[in-house]
Scaffold this motif. Structure first.
Motif, PDB file in Angstrom:
ATOM      1  N   GLU A   1       0.843  -1.114  -0.183  1.00  0.00           N
ATOM      2  CA  GLU A   1       0.081   0.112  -0.041  1.00  0.00           C
ATOM      3  C   GLU A   1       0.986   1.112  -0.088  1.00  0.00           C
ATOM      4  N   MET A   2       1.922   1.280   0.752  1.00  0.00           N
ATOM      5  CA  MET A   2       3.033   2.345   0.878  1.00  0.00           C
ATOM      6  C   MET A   2       3.450   2.670  -0.468  1.00  0.00           C
ATOM      7  N   LEU A   3       3.873   1.602  -1.261  1.00  0.00           N
ATOM      8  CA  LEU A   3       4.601   1.595  -2.583  1.00  0.00           C
ATOM      9  C   LEU A   3       3.594   2.276  -3.411  1.00  0.00           C
ATOM     10  N   ALA A   4       2.321   1.857  -3.441  1.00  0.00           N
ATOM     11  CA  ALA A   4       1.386   2.420  -4.333  1.00  0.00           C
ATOM     12  C   ALA A   4       1.150   3.973  -4.407  1.00  0.00           C
ATOM     13  N   THR A   5       1.243   4.463  -2.912  1.00  0.00           N
ATOM     14  CA  THR A   5       1.029   5.822  -2.780  1.00  0.00           C
ATOM     15  C   THR A   5       2.336   6.847  -2.476  1.00  0.00           C
ATOM     16  N   GLU A   6       3.491   6.175  -2.381  1.00  0.00           N
ATOM     17  CA  GLU A   6       4.527   6.880  -1.812  1.00  0.00           C
ATOM     18  C   GLU A   6       5.255   7.502  -3.230  1.00  0.00           C
ATOM     19  N   LYS A   7       5.705   8.694  -3.098  1.00  0.00           N
ATOM     20  CA  LYS A   7       6.173   9.680  -4.060  1.00  0.00           C
ATOM     21  C   LYS A   7       7.675   9.702  -4.187  1.00  0.00           C
ATOM     22  N   ASP A   8       8.307   9.833  -2.892  1.00  0.00           N
ATOM     23  CA  ASP A   8       9.465   9.982  -2.764  1.00  0.00           C
ATOM     24  C   ASP A   8      10.492   8.599  -3.116  1.00  0.00           C
ATOM     25  N   GLU A   9      11.253   8.795  -4.106  1.00  0.00           N
ATOM     26  CA  GLU A   9      11.829   7.587  -4.728  1.00  0.00           C
ATOM     27  C   GLU A   9      12.759   6.735  -3.903  1.00  0.00           C
ATOM     28  N   GLU A  10      13.553   7.441  -2.843  1.00  0.00           N
ATOM     29  CA  GLU A  10      14.393   6.980  -1.913  1.00  0.00           C
ATOM     30  C   GLU A  10      13.532   5.895  -0.959  1.00  0.00           C
ATOM     31  N   MET A  11      12.224   6.530  -0.573  1.00  0.00           N
ATOM     32  CA  MET A  11      11.449   5.572   0.374  1.00  0.00           C
ATOM     33  C   MET A  11      11.018   4.328  -0.439  1.00  0.00           C
ATOM     34  N   LYS A  12      10.613   4.739  -1.679  1.00  0.00           N
ATOM     35  CA  LYS A  12      10.222   3.572  -2.450  1.00  0.00           C
ATOM     36  C   LYS A  12      11.069   2.432  -2.588  1.00  0.00           C
ATOM     37  N   GLU A  13      12.477   2.800  -3.056  1.00  0.00           N
ATOM     38  CA  GLU A  13      13.521   1.868  -2.908  1.00  0.00           C
ATOM     39  C   GLU A  13      13.649   1.097  -1.610  1.00  0.00           C
ATOM     40  N   LEU A  14      13.519   1.759  -0.350  1.00  0.00           N
ATOM     41  CA  LEU A  14      13.676   1.140   0.908  1.00  0.00           C
ATOM     42  C   LEU A  14      12.321   0.140   1.112  1.00  0.00           C
ATOM     43  N   ALA A  15      11.342   0.770   0.690  1.00  0.00           N
ATOM     44  CA  ALA A  15       9.993  -0.309   0.917  1.00  0.00           C
ATOM     45  C   ALA A  15      10.258  -1.609  -0.331  1.00  0.00           C
ATOM     46  N   LYS A  16      10.535  -1.246  -1.405  1.00  0.00           N
ATOM     47  CA  LYS A  16      10.817  -2.388  -2.170  1.00  0.00           C
ATOM     48  C   LYS A  16      11.679  -3.561  -1.695  1.00  0.00           C
ATOM     49  N   ALA A  17      12.806  -2.956  -1.191  1.00  0.00           N
ATOM     50  CA  ALA A  17      14.003  -3.923  -0.833  1.00  0.00           C
ATOM     51  C   ALA A  17      13.162  -4.680   0.620  1.00  0.00           C
ATOM     52  N   GLU A  18      12.317  -4.019   1.497  1.00  0.00           N
ATOM     53  CA  GLU A  18      11.654  -4.750   2.588  1.00  0.00           C
ATOM     54  C   GLU A  18      10.578  -5.620   2.057  1.00  0.00           C
ATOM     55  N   LEU A  19      10.028  -5.367   0.987  1.00  0.00           N
ATOM     56  CA  LEU A  19       8.895  -6.078   0.629  1.00  0.00           C
ATOM     57  C   LEU A  19       9.418  -7.501  -0.160  1.00  0.00           C
ATOM     58  N   GLU A  20      10.608  -7.167  -0.714  1.00  0.00           N
ATOM     59  CA  GLU A  20      11.082  -8.383  -1.231  1.00  0.00           C
ATOM     60  C   GLU A  20      11.752  -9.386  -0.172  1.00  0.00           C
ATOM     61  N   GLN A  21      12.263  -9.023   0.887  1.00  0.00           N
ATOM     62  CA  GLN A  21      12.521  -9.634   2.130  1.00  0.00           C
ATOM     63  C   GLN A  21      11.411 -10.474   2.871  1.00  0.00           C
ATOM     64  N   LEU A  22      10.441  -9.704   2.966  1.00  0.00           N
ATOM     65  CA  LEU A  22       9.240 -10.072   3.645  1.00  0.00           C
ATOM     66  C   LEU A  22       8.644 -11.401   2.839  1.00  0.00           C
ATOM     67  N   ILE A  23       8.571 -11.219   1.431  1.00  0.00           N
ATOM     68  CA  ILE A  23       8.037 -12.047   0.385  1.00  0.00           C
ATOM     69  C   ILE A  23       8.879 -13.578   0.470  1.00  0.00           C
ATOM     70  N   THR A  24      10.100 -13.456   0.746  1.00  0.00           N
ATOM     71  CA  THR A  24      10.985 -14.457   0.650  1.00  0.00           C
ATOM     72  C   THR A  24      10.998 -15.184   2.009  1.00  0.00           C
ATOM     73  N   MET A  25      10.407 -14.644   3.072  1.00  0.00           N
ATOM     74  CA  MET A  25      10.353 -15.334   4.340  1.00  0.00           C
ATOM     75  C   MET A  25       9.068 -16.099   4.354  1.00  0.00           C
ATOM     76  N   VAL A  26       8.189 -15.814   3.429  1.00  0.00           N
ATOM     77  CA  VAL A  26       6.709 -16.468   3.677  1.00  0.00           C
ATOM     78  C   VAL A  26       6.824 -17.931   3.486  1.00  0.00           C
ATOM     79  N   PRO A  27       7.508 -18.506   2.282  1.00  0.00           N
ATOM     80  CA  PRO A  27       7.506 -19.964   1.865  1.00  0.00           C
ATOM     81  C   PRO A  27       8.158 -20.819   3.023  1.00  0.00           C
ATOM     82  N   GLN A  28       9.278 -20.167   3.624  1.00  0.00           N
ATOM     83  CA  GLN A  28       9.965 -20.941   4.785  1.00  0.00           C
ATOM     84  C   GLN A  28       8.987 -20.938   6.058  1.00  0.00           C
ATOM     85  N   MET A  29       8.345 -19.917   6.296  1.00  0.00           N
ATOM     86  CA  MET A  29       7.367 -20.005   7.483  1.00  0.00           C
ATOM     87  C   MET A  29       6.281 -20.956   7.174  1.00  0.00           C
TER      88      MET A  29
END
Length: 361
Positions: A68-96
């Motif tokens: 949701e944050m990625l869909a509304t965030e305008k700041d490119e630096e914040m978007k990059e941080l959010a993308k990195a966090e999202l990628e990490q969270l998604i990779t955690m799901v199959p193992q969990m």
């Protein structure tokens, strides 16, 4: 397993967890010790699943909020941080989800209990008794590594060393859940001490591991027990062969006989013998459950047929082979020194894989 199906299962478990927690505070449960013990055990078993559920649900929630944050965030630096966090969270799901699948496998209700172990010399004469003694020492070292407390109930020494038979109780957390994998026939291949021509002989010893019954698990009527006392034999000082401290209990309806001679006190021997008798009676019913389970599985990793050959210890090759999972290691001295955890871990993994197929999770 689809995410929504996992959540559905976990929400059902949480409902039961809350229900059991509420029941444990009710007066009628507190006054019924048998029910209270069973519910307390269930509550403890559900706790790890609830912990995994909360962690899993939080991860999914974080994924949703980050998207949701990625869909509304305008700041490119914040978007990059959010993308990195999202990628990490998604990779955690199959193992969990994989961990949750194993947590949702129905556990053997006996796994948390202590155990009664019987080691008996089989084919091979004196050499079989010596090997039974070797197995006993191996297990004693393993118990020490795990901080468990073993107590010998009764024994019969071999004429050339070792034991014709030895029975012991092991107390500690989760003893049966680990030691049940040792039930079966253990075979040794080596040159016996009595062999003059250097020929390799094959001998065997059987191991039976039973979950130790609580006093709430089975009720024994005093009129169904015949108690005999006799003089103990073996080490023990002045009291040996002079006082009637050894106990033999016979359960007349089933014909089960247990003995205990390890303590100098007749009362202590009686208590230990009664505990073993309770366990053996409880296991008459438990064996029916094991037989039922073994029919469902292609290979019975943990228990089932206690007369099956499960392991070979080959001294000339320094080899130990577990035949249930075709697992071989060439570190026999280390195995006999009590380092059997790796073998048991692999057996547990194999059994969990079987149980996962059964449960259709």
């Amino acid at each position: 397993m689809a995410t929504n199906l996992i959540l559905e299962r976990l929400e059902g478990v949480k409902s039961r967890f809350i229900e059991v927690g509420n029941l444990l505070n009710q007066q009628d449960v507190l006054s019924d010790m048998d029910r209270y013990v069973r519910l307390s055990r269930e509550y403890k078993e559900l706790q790890p699943i609830i912990d995994a559920y909360e962690k899993y649900k939080l991860t999914l929630s974080n994924i949703t909020s980050t998207k949701e944050m990625l869909a509304t965030e305008k700041d490119e630096e914040m978007k990059e941080l959010a993308k990195a966090e999202l990628e990490q969270l998604i990779t955690m799901v199959p193992q969990m989800e994989e961990e949750i699948k194993y947590l949702l496998i129905p556990v053997d209700p006996e796994d948390d209990k202590g155990a009664v172990m019987e080691i008996r010399a089989g084919t091979g004469g004196d050499e079989a008794s010596i090997f039974a003694g070797d197995l006993f020492r191996m297990y004693m070292k393993f118990f020490e590594q795990n901080g468990w407390k073993p107590e010998v109930n009764s024994y019969s020494e071999g004429t050339a060393g070792g034991y014709k038979e030895i029975v012991l109780s092991i107390s500690g957390d989760g003893v049966y859940g680990v030691m049940k994998y040792e039930s079966g026939v253990h075979r040794v291949q080596r040159v016996p001490q009595t062999e003059t021509q250097g020929r390799i002989h094959t001998s065997a010893a059987s191991v039976v591991v039973l979950p130790e019954a609580d006093e709430f698990d089975v009720e024994i009527r005093s009129e169904d027990i015949r108690k005999d006392t006799y003089c103990s034999s073996g080490p023990g000082g002045q009291s040996v062969n002079t006082t009637y401290s050894a106990i033999r209990l016979t359960h007349t309806p089933t014909g089960i006989v247990v003995t205990c001679q390890d303590e100098k006190s007749q009362l202590k021997n009686y208590d230990k013998a009664l505990k073993e008798l309770r366990t053996r009676l409880y296991n008459l019913e438990y064996q029916k459950y094991l037989d039922e389970v073994s029919h469902k599985r292609k290979t019975m990793v943990s228990t089932g047929d206690r007369s099956a050959k499960i392991r070979t210890y080959n001294y000339p090759q320094g080899r130990m082979t577990d035949h249930r999972i075709n697992y071989t290691v060439y570190n026999l001295p280390s195995i006999l020194d009590g380092n059997i955890r790796e073998v048991i871990d692999k057996l547990q993994l194999a059994e969990n894989a079987e149980r996962l197929k059964e449960s259709n999770i």
